[in-house]
Write a protein that holds these residues in place. Structure first.
Motif, PDB file in Angstrom:
ATOM      1  N   LYS A  45     -14.935  -7.917   6.195  1.00 55.62           N
ATOM      2  CA  LYS A  45     -14.902  -8.398   7.576  1.00 55.62           C
ATOM      3  C   LYS A  45     -14.870  -7.240   8.562  1.00 55.62           C
ATOM      4  O   LYS A  45     -15.606  -7.226   9.557  1.00 55.62           O
ATOM      5  N   LYS A  46     -14.043  -6.258   8.265  1.00 58.33           N
ATOM      6  CA  LYS A  46     -13.910  -5.095   9.144  1.00 58.33           C
ATOM      7  C   LYS A  46     -15.230  -4.332   9.242  1.00 58.33           C
ATOM      8  O   LYS A  46     -15.678  -3.976  10.345  1.00 58.33           O
ATOM      9  N   LYS A  72     -12.079  -8.821   0.887  1.00 58.42           N
ATOM     10  CA  LYS A  72     -12.502  -9.705   1.976  1.00 58.42           C
ATOM     11  C   LYS A  72     -12.127  -9.124   3.331  1.00 58.42           C
ATOM     12  O   LYS A  72     -12.912  -9.174   4.284  1.00 58.42           O
ATOM     13  N   LYS A  73     -10.936  -8.579   3.432  1.00 60.21           N
ATOM     14  CA  LYS A  73     -10.493  -7.972   4.685  1.00 60.21           C
ATOM     15  C   LYS A  73     -11.378  -6.776   5.046  1.00 60.21           C
ATOM     16  O   LYS A  73     -11.767  -6.598   6.210  1.00 60.21           O
ATOM     17  N   SER A  74     -11.714  -5.970   4.048  1.00 64.36           N
ATOM     18  CA  SER A  74     -12.554  -4.792   4.290  1.00 64.36           C
ATOM     19  C   SER A  74     -13.972  -5.183   4.662  1.00 64.36           C
ATOM     20  O   SER A  74     -14.589  -4.565   5.540  1.00 64.36           O
ATOM     21  N   LYS A 112      -5.023 -10.254  -5.111  1.00 69.81           N
ATOM     22  CA  LYS A 112      -4.778  -9.423  -3.937  1.00 69.81           C
ATOM     23  C   LYS A 112      -5.879  -8.391  -3.744  1.00 69.81           C
ATOM     24  O   LYS A 112      -6.181  -8.003  -2.609  1.00 69.81           O
ATOM     25  N   ALA A 142      -8.490 -10.228  -1.929  1.00 65.57           N
ATOM     26  CA  ALA A 142      -8.080 -10.367  -0.529  1.00 65.57           C
ATOM     27  C   ALA A 142      -8.317  -9.071   0.235  1.00 65.57           C
ATOM     28  O   ALA A 142      -8.772  -9.089   1.389  1.00 65.57           O
ATOM     29  N   ASN A 143      -8.031  -7.931  -0.404  1.00 71.74           N
ATOM     30  CA  ASN A 143      -8.291  -6.632   0.220  1.00 71.74           C
ATOM     31  C   ASN A 143      -9.775  -6.428   0.484  1.00 71.74           C
ATOM     32  O   ASN A 143     -10.177  -5.901   1.523  1.00 71.74           O
ATOM     33  N   ARG A 170       0.840  -1.188   0.000  1.00 72.29           N
ATOM     34  CA  ARG A 170       0.000   0.000   0.000  1.00 72.29           C
ATOM     35  C   ARG A 170       0.884   1.249   0.000  1.00 72.29           C
ATOM     36  O   ARG A 170       1.796   1.372   0.805  1.00 72.29           O
ATOM     37  N   ASN A 175      -8.967  -5.607  16.853  1.00 71.41           N
ATOM     38  CA  ASN A 175      -9.093  -4.865  15.599  1.00 71.41           C
ATOM     39  C   ASN A 175     -10.557  -4.837  15.191  1.00 71.41           C
ATOM     40  O   ASN A 175     -10.947  -5.365  14.153  1.00 71.41           O
TER      41      ASN A 175
END
Length: 337
Positions: A78-79, A74-76, A68, A71-72, A14, A334
């Motif tokens: 979840k958050k 999916k992470k977002s 990727k 993946a970004n 990033r 987190n």
């Protein structure tokens, strides 16, 4: 501090874009000021809008490797989902504690609209409607991920056309249909998804876009927007909406900050944007709802609130955001960032 436009190629890491964190801090103040009274309206930077938050998210999602990007996303997702669950429960209890309206007052059969608002826009109750942003972000991220899979990362500009739908049920509805903006303008399809796509597209084509002089473009768009308001006010009416302010100014403002990536580097304002902007958005309503609840019994509080509520609410919410982050850091959590 560099005053020259800077560019970093898309890659796995990033990029450090200090100016976008500076912009996030400014946007956090804008959101608070939008929900609270403020006599000094000139303090608002032209082009600041919730849509810029979506653009920033889309910008940081991009990677040359689509795997990727997923993946970004999916992470977002979840958050955002975790934050939404926590805040819906929190505000439902908080509303009940203040004796304000809450969702259970309506039957889903006889009065389905409040429940539909909750499902599509995050309104756990009328007063905590600012959570529409998280619901819109969640749905936009999921839809954008599916779109990228189906198109293999192509045809991104097609999503820009969804802005037309937002305009027709929101800001342009009074002009064309003589009706007030629909409550359903707070949706993911017409606002979050296209603005997310614009931010993503900007990152993908950043090198070419940053060759332009965005500071001059921003100034020109601002001048054209003022002229458009004047013309529309003369020929359409005082409630006329500016097409330039609708889209042109937020994009130009975003690009202007992006052009100077070291702007704000090492400053406290950058740190607010990087560490605390999210929780300022999450919890500023805690402060001003309590303040408004106390106002009828305290005339002096009401007077202060009406003159500088936005600024004071921001300054009170900042240490709350700091405490929320501090607790999470202490226990390696987190959950709300």
């Amino acid at each position: 501090m560099s005053t020259q436009p800077t560019y970093s190629p898309p890659g796995a890491v990033r990029p450090a874009v200090h100016s976008l964190y500076l912009l996030k801090a400014i946007l956090a103040f804008f959101v608070v000021e939008l929900h609270s009274p403020m006599v000094l309206q000139w303090m608002r930077l032209p082009g600041t809008s919730v849509e810029v938050f979506f653009m920033i998210t889309g910008y940081f999602l991009y990677n040359a490797d689509l795997g990727k990007v997923q993946a970004n996303i999916k992470k977002s997702v979840k958050k955002v989902f975790i934050a939404l669950l926590i805040l819906q429960v929190f505000y439902s209890l908080y509303m009940r504690g203040l004796g304000l309206v809450y969702l259970e007052e309506w039957s889903p059969i006889t009065t389905p609209v409040p429940w539909l608002l909750w499902l599509t826009q995050g309104y756990s109750n009328i007063a905590s409607g600012h959570l529409w942003f998280l619901v819109a972000m969640l749905y936009a991220l999921l839809t954008f991920g599916i779109f990228l899979r189906l198109t293999r990362g192509r045809w991104i500009p097609v999503l820009f056309l969804l802005l037309i739908g937002w305009g027709l049920i929101g800001p342009f509805r009074p002009m064309y249909f003589g009706q007030a903006p629909s409550i359903f303008e707070f949706n993911f399809l017409g606002r979050a998804l296209p603005m997310l796509a614009i931010g993503y597209y900007i990152r993908k084509n950043e090198e070419a876009l940053l060759r332009l002089r965005w500071l001059s473009i921003y100034a020109a768009v601002l001048a054209l927007g003022g002229l458009e308001y004047l013309i529309c006010d003369l020929y359409v009416g005082s409630n006329a909406f500016s097409w330039i302010h609708f889209l042109g100014l937020p994009v130009a403002l975003f690009m202007c900050f992006l052009s100077y990536k070291d702007l704000g580097k090492g400053t406290f304002i950058e740190r607010i944007g990087m560490r605390y902007a999210g929780n300022i958005y999450y919890f500023h309503k805690v402060v001003f709802l309590l303040w408004e609840h106390l106002n009828p019994s305290h005339p002096l509080l009401e007077e202060v609130y009406q003159k500088a509520g936005g600024l004071i609410v921001f300054l009170i919410t900042l240490p709350i955001a700091w405490a929320v982050i501090k607790v999470q850091d202490r226990y390696s959590l987190n959950l709300l960032r």
